[in-house]
Write an enzyme that holds these catalytic residues in place. Structure first.
Site, PDB file in Angstrom:
ATOM      1  N   SER A 129       0.877  -1.181   0.000  1.00 15.33           N
ATOM      2  CA  SER A 129       0.000   0.000   0.000  1.00 15.33           C
ATOM      3  C   SER A 129       0.905   1.218   0.000  1.00 15.33           C
ATOM      4  O   SER A 129       1.187   1.803   1.044  1.00 15.33           O
ATOM      5  CB  SER A 129      -0.915  -0.014   1.227  1.00 15.33           C
ATOM      6  OG  SER A 129      -1.874  -1.025   1.088  1.00 15.33           O
TER       7      SER A 129
ATOM      8  N   LYS B  36      -6.091   2.482  -3.643  1.00 16.00           N
ATOM      9  CA  LYS B  36      -5.956   1.710  -2.406  1.00 16.00           C
ATOM     10  C   LYS B  36      -6.022   2.614  -1.183  1.00 16.00           C
ATOM     11  O   LYS B  36      -6.655   2.279  -0.172  1.00 16.00           O
ATOM     12  CB  LYS B  36      -4.628   0.938  -2.393  1.00 16.00           C
ATOM     13  CG  LYS B  36      -4.372   0.120  -1.117  1.00 16.00           C
ATOM     14  CD  LYS B  36      -5.357  -1.021  -0.935  1.00 16.00           C
ATOM     15  CE  LYS B  36      -5.310  -1.656   0.453  1.00 16.00           C
ATOM     16  NZ  LYS B  36      -4.069  -2.331   0.773  1.00 16.00           N
TER      17      LYS B  36
ATOM     18  N   LYS C  13      -1.317   5.210   8.398  1.00 13.87           N
ATOM     19  CA  LYS C  13      -0.398   5.594   7.315  1.00 13.87           C
ATOM     20  C   LYS C  13      -1.129   5.681   5.982  1.00 13.87           C
ATOM     21  O   LYS C  13      -0.966   6.636   5.218  1.00 13.87           O
ATOM     22  CB  LYS C  13       0.724   4.542   7.203  1.00 13.87           C
ATOM     23  CG  LYS C  13       1.691   4.762   6.055  1.00 13.87           C
ATOM     24  CD  LYS C  13       2.191   3.445   5.457  1.00 13.87           C
ATOM     25  CE  LYS C  13       1.066   2.668   4.798  1.00 13.87           C
ATOM     26  NZ  LYS C  13       1.472   1.528   3.951  1.00 13.87           N
TER      27      LYS C  13
END
Lengths: 304, 304, 304, 304
Positions: free
Chosen positions: B105, B180, B249
């Site tokens: 990711s 994503k 994150k």
């Protein structure tokens, strides 16, 4: 002493009778489901609507006063304020043992007051708002979130099951409205947030159609992203089903409830504010999915 | 048949070879799926993990240098920074025609830089992050959102299909990461917002278990509300699958991307801030579903 | 001179009399200012407080019933609910021509109801909340935001000027409360936002003391940043002046008003939610400046 | 070898020389203040601007290359990207001992890179953004927030004092920019939030002019509410001083910094998003106070 006996027969095994006030987009198919199972009186403010319902679904158009004789009286109206009007009208003639079931997306505080007024006349109250749209009502698969006493809920359950697929008692009077308000504000939040994501993706040069498809196959999916975006937003066919003004009202009820119990819900509060902004910039009477146009406006892009 | 010819066979019909760097919770089953279809070299920073994978799934544990000979090199790592490390190590020996597929990711900006570095060596790059969890990888049903060139995507598709069920090209390099990031921040937003709703309902005296059931049957449902709340929050069994620090994150990446294109996404920005607050108050290494504990803290209730 | 004549003299030039209910942190110096200019009856729920006030400031401790004879009756109480209690008690004996001035940080909707009840008895009502703290009351420099009719405002102005420096009619009944709610939520918003800024600066390695000094010399300054942070936050001396629970209540009133007129105020709504979270995590009875501890908690730093 | 000696005289007591790049709304009066105290070379991208400055304020219009001979080189430009351009141009000819002072509202990360590049040439760097507007520069009362080493700060202080009234070292390189970004986002937040409050008050029937006056006399006041609303918003005279696009950029820098240190600042993040929305709906090149038009749009009212 015949009166008490009459009241007691209401919980007997004879077929109960229903009355239904409010033949809107939701009320029409819900009353139709009831009429398929039991004698059902129907009433609507607009002349002719009840007669049309009777002709199509086998219900019986009724005068307002006659509704008071039904065992179960349903209301399905825009707001709790309209429900108060009909309680005012029918309260003098309601019989003890009757159950009033309000399927409006109402206010918990109003439900508590309404239940207290009706209780003084021996009438039980359930708040029983629904989710799932007209199609869900026709399929008998609505989610019905019910507030009230367990015994009243048990009595009403066979009737609620005519249009409901998931029918659950969620707490005391007002709890159904509380859950419905949360359901609707979450639906609005999911709609606005997937629009935010898509608007930012478009500005990043991403192709929205496949992006939405993978989002819907992924963990970021929601009922809103799966059922509203490709069907209405991408096609720009915003068919007017559930009005934006009513969704903004429901989000306001959720926020009012949050404030009443001194809860902290920043995402829900933000959603309530954005939906009011959408109402101001896009309109009240458009379909609620047009709320995405606020996101488009704030980002200078169109989502398609 | 000399070496250059070998390179050209990479687009022939002979069975391609894969290399996989990063045997974490996701990488392990993804590499296993590849190994079921083609020769697959595996590598992990932790000694012994590659050997165990080879023993269990029929892959081949490899030295770092040997990975450069594979036709397709997969990375599945915590952040783009770790991907840079392995590009640094392998770049000198990578052959033209190789495809590097990063399932991390990651950050779109990092993807664009990585693609440019690899392109100089004749290596194509795809960002191909996945959603669906280890179970989705084992079932071959992951959502895979791919950024890159169409021709490269076509070449990689048979390999991506070994673990993916919905595999789509969503735009140029970086687009996969962009989608994503949106997917994950939406997942976090849905989780926090249903927690907000439930916390306020609990303070209103509503029973949460039936309330969640009807929400999940209604229009307010989401992947998060359907798959995380009753299983983990209500049971207090927060099994550590996907770390809260990594979700925070990812939300940060979504917000960074939003800022880069000067988009306006207030709900996503609020979510990114709340997830950092959750990380500060609950922890980085716990499962991401423990983010609901922030909502519990801010409301003084426990969701069960 | 009979009673009716006395009543008519209430709009004559003879010195009016005042009554003051609620000798809290604000009420005490406000009633003292009135007592310096005219006969002033004082009353407080806590026994002995009125007597102490009389001894110190020259007011006169009074029984509740006797307060009804004053020309101007002031209330300065925690919420509108307490004001209702005293209106209930005094309404039967209030004389026409009296002016009731409520300096509580109350609810506009409550003010409109209270004004209507009092109007039926010939009593005028002003909502006249204040800002500026006990020091401002002692200095006669309070900001007083008044809702009501212009003629009533003119009659009350000399009394309001005893403690007020900026005394303005801002609209019809309820408007004073509306402005006060906005004032207080802005004050809370400024406090939380400078705390957010400072928390992020501390994590960036910036020295907070000079940073605050330049912020206060710059365009980012606010009353909150200038008067609360170095004095209370940096010193950790949170002297209990104005309770956090009351600030959260005021923010709630602002949000309730916003909802009532279907306005969209995302920053104010966020502040109301954060203040409830501060109340849940820090406490209701602490000074409102301790709300910064929520920001500290969410960032894992202490602001000093 | 006279060059080293020349360098050492730079910290002697002889009058230093200054160079100033960027004669915009702020740079013009700042360079004028410097020119009043010491030999000052000026340069601007637009031909003729430097000559005009020299004619009016006694500075000296210079070629770019000659600027490198000054003891102190100031930059005051739209963003850090423009500063990079001039560092690129001057770096080859900069002398050790020179101090580069960047008064741009720049990015801390850029400052750290710029300082490192300059340090390799023996040139010290300070980030020294300012707040207070052209009027503050002319009055010598600007707030100057400085990042860098204490010794460099001490050397630069006499020059900074020519236009600054509150000049403080707030931390290592980048800290000045960090504080400036917080200052500006707070200023924007205060502006948007008082607009939110006023919009909701207008919808409640409150008179805005007295309402603002009491807010400004109360605890809800801010620099923004005191200096921008009655002057520009109420009069609809939005004189273009500081562009909305630049304020949105500064808010973005604040949010970027917040993300970098994993801080949680929901109100600041919301402000950054709203300012981008204001930019999209109102424009980039208008005065920043026109951001209130976003609030007006979302509420369907005009603030006057």
């Amino acid at each position: 002493m015949t009166q008490p006996a009459t009241a007691s027969t209401k919980i007997s095994t004879t077929t109960p009778t229903a009355a239904f006030i409010g033949l809107g987009a939701m009320g029409t198919p819900m009353a139709a489901q009831l009429a398929g199972q039991m004698p059902t009186l129907v009433w609507n403010r607009t002349p002719g609507k009840a007669e049309a319902h009777a002709a199509e679904y086998g219900s019986a158009a009724s005068e307002m006063e006659a509704l008071a004789q039904a065992d179960f009286i349903f209301t399905c109206l825009p707001t709790s304020a309209e429900v108060d009007i009909y309680i005012d009208q029918l309260l003098p003639t309601l019989r003890p043992g009757t159950v009033w079931i309000d399927c409006t997306s109402g206010r918990p505080a109003a439900a508590r007051e309404q239940a207290a007024r009706l209780a003084a006349a021996g009438v039980a109250f359930l708040d029983a708002p629904v989710s799932g749209g007209p199609a869900g009502a026709r399929a008998g698969t609505l989610a019905v979130m019910v507030g009230g006493e367990a015994a009243t809920f048990e009595r009403a359950l066979p009737l609620l099951n005519t249009f409901g697929g998931t029918v659950l008692l969620v707490g005391p009077v007002g709890s159904g409205f509380a859950v419905k308000a949360v359901n609707n504000v979450l639906m609005g939040l999911h709609l606005l947030s997937v629009a935010e994501g898509l608007a930012s993706l478009k500005k990043q040069g991403v192709d929205l159609a496949p992006a939405l498809t993978v989002l819907n196959a992924g963990s970021g999916s929601s009922f809103s992203s799966q059922n509203k975006v490709s069907q209405q937003v991408f096609t720009r066919q915003f068919s007017p089903m559930f009005k934006l003004g009513l969704l903004a009202k429901d989000a306001g009820i959720a926020l009012e409830n949050i404030q009443e119990v001194q809860a902290s819900a920043p995402l829900i509060a933000a959603t309530a504010m954005l939906l009011r902004a959408a109402q101001a910039t896009v309109g009240s009477d458009v379909d609620h999915t047009e709320a995405v146009k606020l996101v488009e406006l704030l980002n200078g892009v169109e989502l398609n």
